[in-house]
Design a protein around this motif. Structure first.
Motif, PDB file in Angstrom:
ATOM      1  N   PRO A 139     -22.541  28.514 -14.364  1.00 47.92           N
ATOM      2  CA  PRO A 139     -22.365  27.942 -15.691  1.00 47.92           C
ATOM      3  C   PRO A 139     -21.203  28.608 -16.422  1.00 47.92           C
ATOM      4  O   PRO A 139     -21.053  29.812 -16.370  1.00 47.92           O
ATOM      5  CB  PRO A 139     -23.679  28.212 -16.397  1.00 47.92           C
ATOM      6  N   ALA A 140     -20.404  27.791 -17.101  1.00 45.79           N
ATOM      7  CA  ALA A 140     -19.249  28.300 -17.828  1.00 45.79           C
ATOM      8  C   ALA A 140     -19.709  29.015 -19.087  1.00 45.79           C
ATOM      9  O   ALA A 140     -20.668  28.616 -19.740  1.00 45.79           O
ATOM     10  CB  ALA A 140     -18.324  27.162 -18.195  1.00 45.79           C
ATOM     11  N   LYS A 141     -19.013  30.114 -19.399  1.00 44.98           N
ATOM     12  CA  LYS A 141     -19.334  30.876 -20.603  1.00 44.98           C
ATOM     13  C   LYS A 141     -18.889  30.090 -21.819  1.00 44.98           C
ATOM     14  O   LYS A 141     -17.857  29.431 -21.813  1.00 44.98           O
ATOM     15  CB  LYS A 141     -18.563  32.189 -20.604  1.00 44.98           C
ATOM     16  N   LYS A 142     -19.658  30.175 -22.859  1.00 41.47           N
ATOM     17  CA  LYS A 142     -19.241  29.572 -24.128  1.00 41.47           C
ATOM     18  C   LYS A 142     -18.258  30.528 -24.790  1.00 41.47           C
ATOM     19  O   LYS A 142     -18.530  31.707 -24.947  1.00 41.47           O
ATOM     20  CB  LYS A 142     -20.447  29.358 -25.047  1.00 41.47           C
ATOM     21  N   LYS A 143     -17.100  29.991 -25.126  1.00 40.22           N
ATOM     22  CA  LYS A 143     -16.035  30.791 -25.713  1.00 40.22           C
ATOM     23  C   LYS A 143     -15.700  30.199 -27.069  1.00 40.22           C
ATOM     24  O   LYS A 143     -15.685  28.979 -27.224  1.00 40.22           O
ATOM     25  CB  LYS A 143     -14.829  30.723 -24.778  1.00 40.22           C
ATOM     26  N   ASP A 144     -15.437  31.042 -28.017  1.00 36.67           N
ATOM     27  CA  ASP A 144     -15.045  30.574 -29.340  1.00 36.67           C
ATOM     28  C   ASP A 144     -13.672  29.900 -29.234  1.00 36.67           C
ATOM     29  O   ASP A 144     -12.776  30.411 -28.562  1.00 36.67           O
ATOM     30  CB  ASP A 144     -14.977  31.761 -30.313  1.00 36.67           C
ATOM     31  N   ILE A 145     -13.519  28.761 -29.879  1.00 41.02           N
ATOM     32  CA  ILE A 145     -12.269  27.991 -29.801  1.00 41.02           C
ATOM     33  C   ILE A 145     -11.084  28.811 -30.284  1.00 41.02           C
ATOM     34  O   ILE A 145      -9.965  28.620 -29.829  1.00 41.02           O
ATOM     35  CB  ILE A 145     -12.397  26.663 -30.587  1.00 41.02           C
ATOM     36  N   ARG A 146     -11.317  29.747 -31.152  1.00 42.76           N
ATOM     37  CA  ARG A 146     -10.226  30.582 -31.662  1.00 42.76           C
ATOM     38  C   ARG A 146      -9.737  31.579 -30.619  1.00 42.76           C
ATOM     39  O   ARG A 146      -8.643  32.109 -30.731  1.00 42.76           O
ATOM     40  CB  ARG A 146     -10.674  31.328 -32.918  1.00 42.76           C
ATOM     41  N   ASP A 147     -10.543  31.794 -29.575  1.00 41.24           N
ATOM     42  CA  ASP A 147     -10.169  32.734 -28.521  1.00 41.24           C
ATOM     43  C   ASP A 147      -9.521  32.033 -27.323  1.00 41.24           C
ATOM     44  O   ASP A 147      -9.217  32.677 -26.322  1.00 41.24           O
ATOM     45  CB  ASP A 147     -11.400  33.508 -28.034  1.00 41.24           C
ATOM     46  N   TYR A 148      -9.320  30.731 -27.391  1.00 41.07           N
ATOM     47  CA  TYR A 148      -8.723  29.976 -26.265  1.00 41.07           C
ATOM     48  C   TYR A 148      -7.263  30.372 -26.082  1.00 41.07           C
ATOM     49  O   TYR A 148      -6.522  30.498 -27.049  1.00 41.07           O
ATOM     50  CB  TYR A 148      -8.797  28.470 -26.519  1.00 41.07           C
ATOM     51  N   ASN A 149      -6.866  30.532 -24.825  1.00 38.37           N
ATOM     52  CA  ASN A 149      -5.452  30.758 -24.521  1.00 38.37           C
ATOM     53  C   ASN A 149      -4.869  29.459 -23.969  1.00 38.37           C
ATOM     54  O   ASN A 149      -5.547  28.433 -23.929  1.00 38.37           O
ATOM     55  CB  ASN A 149      -5.275  31.937 -23.549  1.00 38.37           C
ATOM     56  N   ASP A 150      -3.623  29.514 -23.523  1.00 39.71           N
ATOM     57  CA  ASP A 150      -2.951  28.289 -23.038  1.00 39.71           C
ATOM     58  C   ASP A 150      -3.656  27.698 -21.822  1.00 39.71           C
ATOM     59  O   ASP A 150      -3.762  26.477 -21.692  1.00 39.71           O
ATOM     60  CB  ASP A 150      -1.488  28.586 -22.685  1.00 39.71           C
ATOM     61  N   ALA A 151      -4.145  28.531 -20.922  1.00 44.23           N
ATOM     62  CA  ALA A 151      -4.828  28.036 -19.724  1.00 44.23           C
ATOM     63  C   ALA A 151      -6.128  27.322 -20.108  1.00 44.23           C
ATOM     64  O   ALA A 151      -6.458  26.274 -19.535  1.00 44.23           O
ATOM     65  CB  ALA A 151      -5.114  29.176 -18.761  1.00 44.23           C
TER      66      ALA A 151
ATOM     67  N   LEU B 122      -7.689  19.890 -21.916  1.00 39.57           N
ATOM     68  CA  LEU B 122      -6.926  18.645 -21.906  1.00 39.57           C
ATOM     69  C   LEU B 122      -7.192  17.861 -20.617  1.00 39.57           C
ATOM     70  O   LEU B 122      -7.363  16.642 -20.652  1.00 39.57           O
ATOM     71  CB  LEU B 122      -5.431  18.941 -22.052  1.00 39.57           C
ATOM     72  N   GLU B 123      -7.245  18.556 -19.484  1.00 36.82           N
ATOM     73  CA  GLU B 123      -7.541  17.889 -18.209  1.00 36.82           C
ATOM     74  C   GLU B 123      -8.922  17.244 -18.241  1.00 36.82           C
ATOM     75  O   GLU B 123      -9.116  16.145 -17.724  1.00 36.82           O
ATOM     76  CB  GLU B 123      -7.460  18.878 -17.049  1.00 36.82           C
ATOM     77  N   GLN B 124      -9.910  17.934 -18.829  1.00 38.81           N
ATOM     78  CA  GLN B 124     -11.260  17.371 -18.921  1.00 38.81           C
ATOM     79  C   GLN B 124     -11.255  16.105 -19.775  1.00 38.81           C
ATOM     80  O   GLN B 124     -11.929  15.137 -19.446  1.00 38.81           O
ATOM     81  CB  GLN B 124     -12.225  18.398 -19.519  1.00 38.81           C
ATOM     82  N   TRP B 125     -10.511  16.122 -20.857  1.00 37.51           N
ATOM     83  CA  TRP B 125     -10.450  14.945 -21.724  1.00 37.51           C
ATOM     84  C   TRP B 125      -9.778  13.781 -21.016  1.00 37.51           C
ATOM     85  O   TRP B 125     -10.216  12.644 -21.113  1.00 37.51           O
ATOM     86  CB  TRP B 125      -9.677  15.258 -22.998  1.00 37.51           C
ATOM     87  N   GLU B 126      -8.686  14.081 -20.309  1.00 41.09           N
ATOM     88  CA  GLU B 126      -7.929  13.010 -19.657  1.00 41.09           C
ATOM     89  C   GLU B 126      -8.596  12.493 -18.395  1.00 41.09           C
ATOM     90  O   GLU B 126      -8.289  11.406 -17.933  1.00 41.09           O
ATOM     91  CB  GLU B 126      -6.515  13.493 -19.329  1.00 41.09           C
TER      92      GLU B 126
END
Length: 188
Positions: A1-13, A19-23
């Motif tokens: 299971p993927a860790k829940k990460k705060d959106i403010r901590d997101y990096n470019d990767a 974006l890939e998941q959305w597309e």
């Protein structure tokens, strides 16, 4: 299971993965895809004239970006080349051809077409212009009205291949002559 990460901590990767998941589930229309991802258009072989190889090229280049080189006759400056090719581009635009023009030398320009199926019609227009020396399309050089008389050899191919072969033969002969072991063997 993927860790829940705060959106403010997101990096470019992380943003790229999101974006890939959305597309992934998006329905992208075929026309919106980049040219290299579009499926090739089906070729109708009943329209191909076996006597004209250009008809095959027209059908295979349909819908694909294509570039042709155009040489302006005489000895024009880059500004004159710009003006002359601009007139040609304007005429093609008025005839509903989508053509972009790039000046690449004092007497040369590149005409980029969004749909390569029209390239031979555009080539026919260009070679009938008074100041057109030649048009290079798919490796073939078509002389224009402005070409010098000795250049007006119909539909000539670039003579580089024959020249390269002669140069390669000369090099192989000179290598044989320079090889010491070969010279000694000949002396014996």
């Amino acid at each position: 299971p993927a860790k829940k990460k705060d959106i403010r901590d997101y990096n470019d990767a992380d943003m790229a993965r999101l974006l890939e998941q959305w597309e992934k589930d998006d329905d992208i229309e075929e026309g919106d895809l980049p040219e290299h991802k579009r499926p090739p258009a089906p070729i109708d072989f009943s329209k191909i004239d076996p006597g004209k190889p250009e008809s095959i090229l027209k059908l295979t280049k349909k819908g694909k970006t294509l570039m042709m080189f155009v040489t302006v006759s005489g000895n024009p400056t880059e500004k004159e080349t710009e003006e002359i090719t601009s007139l040609w581009q304007g005429s093609l635009f008025n005839a509903n051809y989508d053509v972009q023009r790039f000046i690449v030398g004092s007497n040369r320009a590149i005409f980029m077409l969004r749909d390569g199926g029209y390239a031979w019609e555009i080539k026919d227009f260009l070679i009938n212009q008074e100041r057109c020396a030649d048009v290079t399309l798919e490796g073939q050089v078509y002389p224009g009205k402005g070409a010098e008389e000795n250049e007006k050899v119909k539909n000539k191919t670039k003579p580089e291949k024959a020249r390269k072969k002669k140069d390669a033969d000369k090099k192989s002969n000179s290598i044989k002559e320079d090889n010491r072991a070969t010279k000694q063997r000949e002396d014996l």
